[in-house]
Each structure stands twice: as C-alpha cells, then as structure tokens.
Motif scaffolding. Structure first.
Motif, PDB file in Angstrom:
ATOM      1  N   ASN A 109       0.815  -1.208   0.000  1.00 17.96           N
ATOM      2  CA  ASN A 109       0.000   0.000   0.000  1.00 17.96           C
ATOM      3  C   ASN A 109       0.856   1.269   0.000  1.00 17.96           C
ATOM      4  N   ARG A 110       2.135   1.128  -0.285  1.00 18.00           N
ATOM      5  CA  ARG A 110       3.029   2.277  -0.252  1.00 18.00           C
ATOM      6  C   ARG A 110       2.701   3.261  -1.384  1.00 18.00           C
ATOM      7  N   THR A 111       2.933   4.551  -1.102  1.00 23.38           N
ATOM      8  CA  THR A 111       2.706   5.594  -2.102  1.00 23.38           C
ATOM      9  C   THR A 111       3.980   6.424  -2.230  1.00 23.38           C
ATOM     10  N   TYR A 112       4.563   6.421  -3.411  1.00 17.99           N
ATOM     11  CA  TYR A 112       5.814   7.137  -3.630  1.00 17.99           C
ATOM     12  C   TYR A 112       5.547   8.618  -3.917  1.00 17.99           C
ATOM     13  N   PRO A 113       6.413   9.498  -3.409  1.00 17.34           N
ATOM     14  CA  PRO A 113       6.300  10.918  -3.774  1.00 17.34           C
ATOM     15  C   PRO A 113       6.495  11.105  -5.276  1.00 17.34           C
ATOM     16  N   ALA A 114       5.935  12.165  -5.803  1.00 16.48           N
ATOM     17  CA  ALA A 114       6.012  12.410  -7.240  1.00 16.48           C
ATOM     18  C   ALA A 114       7.444  12.630  -7.707  1.00 16.48           C
ATOM     19  N   ASP A 115       8.286  13.196  -6.856  1.00 11.86           N
ATOM     20  CA  ASP A 115       9.661  13.497  -7.256  1.00 11.86           C
ATOM     21  C   ASP A 115      10.646  12.434  -6.800  1.00 11.86           C
ATOM     22  N   TRP A 116      10.171  11.224  -6.529  1.00 16.59           N
ATOM     23  CA  TRP A 116      11.031  10.162  -6.020  1.00 16.59           C
ATOM     24  C   TRP A 116      12.106   9.805  -7.045  1.00 16.59           C
ATOM     25  N   ASP A 117      13.364   9.841  -6.618  1.00 17.69           N
ATOM     26  CA  ASP A 117      14.453   9.346  -7.453  1.00 17.69           C
ATOM     27  C   ASP A 117      15.542   8.723  -6.604  1.00 17.69           C
ATOM     28  N   CYS A 118      15.159   8.206  -5.422  1.00 25.20           N
ATOM     29  CA  CYS A 118      16.124   7.604  -4.511  1.00 25.20           C
ATOM     30  C   CYS A 118      16.507   6.210  -5.008  1.00 25.20           C
ATOM     31  N   GLN A 119      17.757   5.829  -4.805  1.00 24.92           N
ATOM     32  CA  GLN A 119      18.212   4.523  -5.275  1.00 24.92           C
ATOM     33  C   GLN A 119      17.701   3.385  -4.403  1.00 24.92           C
ATOM     34  N   TYR A 120      17.188   3.694  -3.207  1.00 26.16           N
ATOM     35  CA  TYR A 120      16.684   2.658  -2.311  1.00 26.16           C
ATOM     36  C   TYR A 120      15.163   2.608  -2.343  1.00 26.16           C
ATOM     37  N   ASP A 121      14.612   1.416  -2.116  1.00 25.83           N
ATOM     38  CA  ASP A 121      13.168   1.233  -2.161  1.00 25.83           C
ATOM     39  C   ASP A 121      12.519   1.894  -0.945  1.00 25.83           C
ATOM     40  N   LEU A 122      11.303   2.345  -1.096  1.00 23.58           N
ATOM     41  CA  LEU A 122      10.570   2.986  -0.011  1.00 23.58           C
ATOM     42  C   LEU A 122      10.296   1.962   1.087  1.00 23.58           C
ATOM     43  N   GLY A 123      10.833   2.222   2.268  1.00 23.56           N
ATOM     44  CA  GLY A 123      10.709   1.287   3.381  1.00 23.56           C
ATOM     45  C   GLY A 123      11.986   0.544   3.697  1.00 23.56           C
ATOM     46  N   ASP A 124      13.028   0.746   2.887  1.00 27.24           N
ATOM     47  CA  ASP A 124      14.327   0.125   3.136  1.00 27.24           C
ATOM     48  C   ASP A 124      15.060   0.965   4.178  1.00 27.24           C
ATOM     49  N   GLY A 125      14.876   0.605   5.434  1.00 25.37           N
ATOM     50  CA  GLY A 125      15.347   1.447   6.525  1.00 25.37           C
ATOM     51  C   GLY A 125      16.833   1.391   6.785  1.00 25.37           C
ATOM     52  N   ASN A 126      17.524   0.370   6.270  1.00 28.94           N
ATOM     53  CA  ASN A 126      18.973   0.283   6.504  1.00 28.94           C
ATOM     54  C   ASN A 126      19.770   0.325   5.213  1.00 28.94           C
ATOM     55  N   CYS A 127      19.132   0.699   4.110  1.00 31.26           N
ATOM     56  CA  CYS A 127      19.823   0.900   2.825  1.00 31.26           C
ATOM     57  C   CYS A 127      20.633  -0.329   2.414  1.00 31.26           C
ATOM     58  N   ASP A 128      20.058  -1.525   2.586  1.00 30.16           N
ATOM     59  CA  ASP A 128      20.772  -2.730   2.178  1.00 30.16           C
ATOM     60  C   ASP A 128      20.194  -3.327   0.895  1.00 30.16           C
ATOM     61  N   GLY A 129      19.246  -2.609   0.270  1.00 31.88           N
ATOM     62  CA  GLY A 129      18.689  -3.073  -0.993  1.00 31.88           C
ATOM     63  C   GLY A 129      17.557  -4.068  -0.855  1.00 31.88           C
ATOM     64  N   ALA A 130      17.045  -4.293   0.348  1.00 30.19           N
ATOM     65  CA  ALA A 130      15.941  -5.231   0.565  1.00 30.19           C
ATOM     66  C   ALA A 130      15.067  -4.721   1.699  1.00 30.19           C
ATOM     67  N   ILE A 131      13.792  -5.135   1.682  1.00 28.49           N
ATOM     68  CA  ILE A 131      12.873  -4.796   2.771  1.00 28.49           C
ATOM     69  C   ILE A 131      12.563  -6.078   3.524  1.00 28.49           C
ATOM     70  N   THR A 132      12.967  -6.142   4.786  1.00 27.93           N
ATOM     71  CA  THR A 132      12.918  -7.364   5.583  1.00 27.93           C
ATOM     72  C   THR A 132      12.368  -7.058   6.974  1.00 27.93           C
ATOM     73  N   PRO A 133      12.186  -8.099   7.807  1.00 31.00           N
ATOM     74  CA  PRO A 133      11.750  -7.838   9.187  1.00 31.00           C
ATOM     75  C   PRO A 133      12.671  -6.885   9.948  1.00 31.00           C
ATOM     76  N   LEU A 134      13.938  -6.808   9.571  1.00 29.22           N
ATOM     77  CA  LEU A 134      14.821  -5.850  10.233  1.00 29.22           C
ATOM     78  C   LEU A 134      14.342  -4.423  10.014  1.00 29.22           C
ATOM     79  N   ASP A 135      13.825  -4.140   8.827  1.00 29.21           N
ATOM     80  CA  ASP A 135      13.298  -2.802   8.559  1.00 29.21           C
ATOM     81  C   ASP A 135      12.061  -2.517   9.407  1.00 29.21           C
ATOM     82  N   VAL A 136      11.268  -3.546   9.671  1.00 28.09           N
ATOM     83  CA  VAL A 136      10.100  -3.376  10.543  1.00 28.09           C
ATOM     84  C   VAL A 136      10.558  -2.953  11.938  1.00 28.09           C
ATOM     85  N   ILE A 137      11.619  -3.594  12.438  1.00 27.87           N
ATOM     86  CA  ILE A 137      12.150  -3.237  13.753  1.00 27.87           C
ATOM     87  C   ILE A 137      12.636  -1.795  13.756  1.00 27.87           C
TER      88      ILE A 137
END
Length: 314
Positions: free
Chosen positions: A255-283
């Motif tokens: 249900n994520r919604t990206y900003p119109a000007d999004w150009d970040c190399q990491y996915d929305l919700g990738d809290g540790n910039c490791d290229g994946a969204i995992t339970p660690l990001d939830v923590i």
C-alpha cells in the motif's frame, strides 16, 4: 666471456630483481580516507587504513586536522577513546570504532583526544593547545598488542574508523600527520619480530603516508526520497506507516505511495539501505515511531545519522 663471468652476472641480476621486487611489494603504509560530503553532514565516517608486511605489534599515528578553506572543518562532539590509558581518570569513548583482531590476542587501543599543552621541541605548536574543533586540532591513534601481534596484512586493514560532523561552509580540510608530542613525533609501525623493528619514518623509513582530504560541498545530496519513514506520502510519520510496512513484509500487501519526485536509489521502506525490505526494517520503523529511536539510514548518503522529518538531505 667465461662461464664464471656469466654466472656472476646472472646472480647479480637475480639479486637486483629480488631487491626491486621486495621494494615494489613492500607494504608499510598508513592511508586516511578522503571523501566528499554535503555541508552540515553529521556522522561522517573516515577510515584509517594500515598495511603491514609483517605481524604488527604496535601502531601510533599522530594526526593534525587542518583547515584548507577558512570555516570548512569538523565540528560537534569530536571522536575520542581514552580506554586503557592511565593518563586519564576514567575511560571514555565516543565515535571511535576499532577493527583489530581479538583472537587469539586482544589489542589495547585508544585515540587520545587531548594534546597535552604546547608540546616540547621538536613539535611545532601551530597555536594549538587543545582539541576543540578550532583549526588546527591534534590527536593520536595508538594501539599495542597485549601479548601478541596482528597478522600481516600487506593488502591493508581499516584499523580504526572515526565519526564526526562537518560545518556548513563549503571547502576542504585535511587529516595530515604531524608531531604530537616530543616522544611521539612521527608514525610508528612496530613489527612483531624479536627484536622488534619500527618501519616508520624514524625507523627503516619504509612507511608511506596518504593524507585524508574532506571536501564539503554546498546543498543537499542530489536525490529526492520524501520524508523519512513516510510510506503513504501523507507528509506524516506515524503508526499507520508502521502498519503499511508490516503488511508489505508479512502479508505481501503493498500500500506504499511514492512521492512524485522520487528518485532515490533505495526502495521505499528500506530502513537500513541494504537493498531489501525485511523484518529488520520493521524493527527499525517501530523503533522510530514508537520509541523515538532513529537507527535508520539517510537514503541520500547511506549515513546512519538521526534524520527525523524533512526532505532528503534536510
């Protein structure tokens, strides 16, 4: 030419080759990392890389931090580690990370943050009587094996990382080597042989040195990543965002919604910039939203500095 003369010339050539090869591949080096950072950046990480051909029993790297552009300098609470140093009344450490081996022999290491007054000859005081974020600053990185030595690493080892903030003035400052005290006037790299030998400038002279130059550039990093932690683009960071992330990770519901000007190399919700969204990001998100503990990366710089709210780089 007789056979004896030919053999002598071959032997001499072989000896010259071996001597030259030893010089080419000899690795006694201290390199301080250079990097470019945005103005006002916090938690800048700089590595001290040390290369050594033989087992290393001790290392001392006296450093001067010097403005190259007036006002461009490090700032905030500067890195220090007084551990295992009887000169200090208590052990204190801040923003210094050591990367020596601890098995089988631990190391005693400290980064002395206080220059004890204007040192005696041969040091040049350069007007510095303390460690205060005013150029120049002096400190020394010191380490010694306790009963052993670090295995040889001719390819180099990031022995220590220091972490600091920079001012908001574009320009440059540098980490150079310089006399720290009259008894620590230069770099010492001491091998683990018996008797030990110093491979620094005052010993064999083999050690080379690469200074670190920090370049501060104006403006924010060139990326648009919205508000940190905002997964539904409502300009707020709250428990709803945490639910969005849990739905994504545990229910495959996006249900994520990206900003119109999004150009970040990491996915929305990738809290540790490791290229994946995992339970660690939830923590990480839960710590941010429910505990006000920001351990999430800045997706523009990959730095793990507190960065609550605001556009990327704000």
């Amino acid at each position: 030419m007789g056979a004896g003369g030919y053999i002598t010339r071959v032997a001499f050539a072989a000896a010259v080759f071996l001597f030259s090869a030893a010089n080419v591949f000899a690795a006694w080096r201290v390199s301080i990392e250079s990097k470019t950072v945005p103005a006002g950046q916090t938690n800048v990480h700089v590595n001290f890389n040390i290369a050594f051909d033989l087992n290393l029993a001790g290392a001392d790297v006296p450093v001067i931090v010097r403005e190259l552009t007036p006002g461009s300098f490090w700032t905030g609470q500067l890195p220090y580690d007084t551990s295992n140093n009887p000169y200090y009344l208590c052990d204190m450490a801040h923003n210094v990370e050591w990367h020596w081996s601890t098995d089988p022999f631990p190391w005693t290491a400290q980064m002395e943050q206080v220059r004890p007054g204007v040192p005696a000859s041969p040091c040049d005081s350069e007007g510095d009587v303390g460690y205060d974020g005013v150029s120049p600053d002096h400190f020394s990185v010191d380490a010694a094996g306790t009963g052993g030595s670090e295995p040889a690493k001719p390819e180099g080892l990031d022995a220590v990382t220091i972490i600091f903030d920079v001012t908001d003035v574009p320009g440059q400052f540098e980490f150079d080597t310089a006399c720290f005290t009259s008894t620590l006037p230069s770099i010492f790299l001491i091998d683990g042989l018996f008797p030990p030998t110093d491979h620094g400038p005052l010993g064999t002279g083999e050690c080379t040195f690469d200074k670190g130059i920090i370049t501060i550039v104006a403006g924010s990093p060139p990326c648009g990543c919205g508000i940190k932690g905002d997964l539904n683009n409502d300009q707020l960071v709250n428990p709803l965002d945490a639910v969005y992330l849990m739905n994504f990770v545990y229910r495959s519901a996006d249900n994520r919604t990206y900003p119109a000007d999004w150009d970040c190399q990491y996915d929305l919700g990738d809290g540790n910039c490791d290229g994946a969204i995992t339970p660690l990001d939830v923590i990480l998100f839960n710590n941010l939203i429910y505990r006000s503990r920001d351990y999430m990366c800045n997706p523009c710089t990959e730095g793990y500095e507190p960065w609550l709210g605001g556009a990327c780089g704000g």
